[in-house]
Write an enzyme that holds these catalytic residues in place. Structure first.
Site, PDB file in Angstrom:
ATOM      1  N   TYR A  31       0.761  -0.991  -0.302  1.00 39.12           N
ATOM      2  CA  TYR A  31       0.075   0.045  -0.026  1.00 39.12           C
ATOM      3  C   TYR A  31       0.888   1.181  -0.040  1.00 39.12           C
ATOM      4  O   TYR A  31       2.135   1.286   0.130  1.00 39.12           O
ATOM      5  CB  TYR A  31      -1.107  -0.125   1.209  1.00 39.12           C
ATOM      6  CG  TYR A  31      -0.246   0.402   2.536  1.00 39.12           C
ATOM      7  CD1 TYR A  31       0.584  -0.471   3.233  1.00 39.12           C
ATOM      8  CD2 TYR A  31      -0.538   1.675   3.058  1.00 39.12           C
ATOM      9  CE1 TYR A  31       1.154  -0.241   4.414  1.00 39.12           C
ATOM     10  CE2 TYR A  31      -0.083   1.881   4.580  1.00 39.12           C
ATOM     11  CZ  TYR A  31       0.701   0.910   5.068  1.00 39.12           C
ATOM     12  OH  TYR A  31       1.166   1.337   6.198  1.00 39.12           O
ATOM     13  N   GLU A 178      11.762   3.197  14.402  1.00 38.43           N
ATOM     14  CA  GLU A 178      10.981   3.903  13.956  1.00 38.43           C
ATOM     15  C   GLU A 178       9.748   3.860  14.976  1.00 38.43           C
ATOM     16  O   GLU A 178       9.608   3.343  15.820  1.00 38.43           O
ATOM     17  CB  GLU A 178      10.376   3.754  12.401  1.00 38.43           C
ATOM     18  CG  GLU A 178       9.997   2.319  12.192  1.00 38.43           C
ATOM     19  CD  GLU A 178       9.771   2.104  10.838  1.00 38.43           C
ATOM     20  OE1 GLU A 178       9.364   3.193   9.956  1.00 38.43           O
ATOM     21  OE2 GLU A 178       9.564   0.933  10.416  1.00 38.43           O
ATOM     22  N   LEU A 202      10.911   1.475   7.581  1.00 40.22           N
ATOM     23  CA  LEU A 202      10.121   2.048   6.287  1.00 40.22           C
ATOM     24  C   LEU A 202      11.154   3.303   5.845  1.00 40.22           C
ATOM     25  O   LEU A 202      11.411   4.323   6.728  1.00 40.22           O
ATOM     26  CB  LEU A 202       8.800   2.391   6.454  1.00 40.22           C
ATOM     27  CG  LEU A 202       8.081   2.606   5.282  1.00 40.22           C
ATOM     28  CD1 LEU A 202       7.743   1.290   4.359  1.00 40.22           C
ATOM     29  CD2 LEU A 202       6.751   3.505   5.402  1.00 40.22           C
TER      30      LEU A 202
END
Ligand code: PLP
Length: 290
Positions: A31, A178, A202
């Site tokens: 996505y 993160e 990411l």
């Protein structure tokens, strides 16, 4: 709300997919989330590039060329009533007629997009920062791929929601990775520190943007592993994501970030980066070249 499903534009409430879709059965999909300001998608090329690398990472043929993606995205934005939107793209390996983990032959990918009003942090959050907690990063070894297998992120995010906080900052083997849905930056002695992009996090589009702005404005910065001790003794901390932009962190596990009069208050480097980010975003979304 308008959506796009497998070639058709339709009201979101009418979109239907098969329960045998591999996204539903196996989280076998990818996505993207693109912020849209004044009907202009922000950093669309970068988002499409990351979509491609997520697709390559799970061996999913990308069903569209970038020109095709752009045409779908722009039409969806035009057909939606809001000026500022969050545009969601999901591609799964498709629906088979049986449940079998092996990649099926001869099925087509499911392509789903929809837009919703862009929910940005409140002025109060941008001004005062947000509370966060830490947790151990329990995710798999390919956190660099933006896949829909988000259960660990969901559980992490819920931990902070239960604690009345905005984000969960994750640590793996004693180092910052993160946030549950964001990247994290540290400031120490006036230097911006960012964890290196690798399989543990990411590669955020906003993360890249912030480092680009640091270079452009000559701000001192280092990309290197950040230990838990450095995280906890930071002068300033902030969150980045496409929808949160540059958002100051005021507390970590109940402890104020920063020292002296600025403890628990966004510091000067954070303020500067917020200003650079807003100026750049406004410039780009007003159609100026950047
Ligand atoms: N890290 C994770 C786990 C995320 O889910 C996100 C965004 O949702 C980010 C980082 C930030 O990425 P971006 O700046 O591209 O929105």
């Amino acid at each position: 709300m308008t959506a796009y499903l497998n070639g058709q534009f339709l009201p979101l409430s009418e979109a239907r997919i098969s329960p045998l879709d591999r996204g539903f059965l196996y989280a076998d999909g990818i996505y993207e989330v693109i912020p849209v300001y004044s009907r202009t998608p922000f950093r669309i090329d970068e988002h499409l590039r990351r979509l491609q690398s997520s697709a390559d990472g799970i061996r999913l043929p990308n069903p569209h060329s970038n020109d095709e993606w752009r045409a779908i995205i722009l039409r969806l934005i035009a057909e939606t009533e809001f000026e500022d939107q969050t545009l969601y793209i999901q591609v799964t390996r498709g629906a088979d007629i049986k449940r079998d983990p092996t990649f099926p032959k001869g099925i087509t990918q499911t392509v789903f997009l929809f837009t919703a009003p862009l929910i940005r942090p409140t002025p109060e959050q941008r001004e005062n920062g947000v509370a966060t907690i830490t947790a151990q990063d329990i995710r798999w070894g390919r956190c660099d791929l933006k896949t829909v297998a988000l259960l660990p992120n969901v559980l992490m995010r819920q931990l902070s929601a239960d604690a009345g906080c905005t984000e969960t900052v994750m640590l793996r083997d004693g180092f910052l990775t993160e946030g549950s849905a964001s990247n994290i930056f540290v400031v120490k002695d006036g230097i911006i520190l960012a964890p290196p992009k690798d399989h543990r996090m990411l590669p955020g589009i906003t993360y890249d943007m912030v480092l680009e702005l640091a270079v452009r404005h000559g701000a001192r910065h280092e990309v290197r592993p950040i230990s838990e001790a450095e995280l906890r003794s930071a002068d300033e901390l902030w969150i980045t994501s496409s929808t949160k932009e540059v958002l100051p962190i005021s507390t970590l596990d109940g402890q104020p970030i920063g020292h002296g009069a600025l403890a628990g208050r966004p510091g000067p480097v954070t303020r500067q980066m917020q200003a650079w980010y807003s100026a750049f975003r406004d410039q780009v979304t007003r159609g100026a070249d950047a």
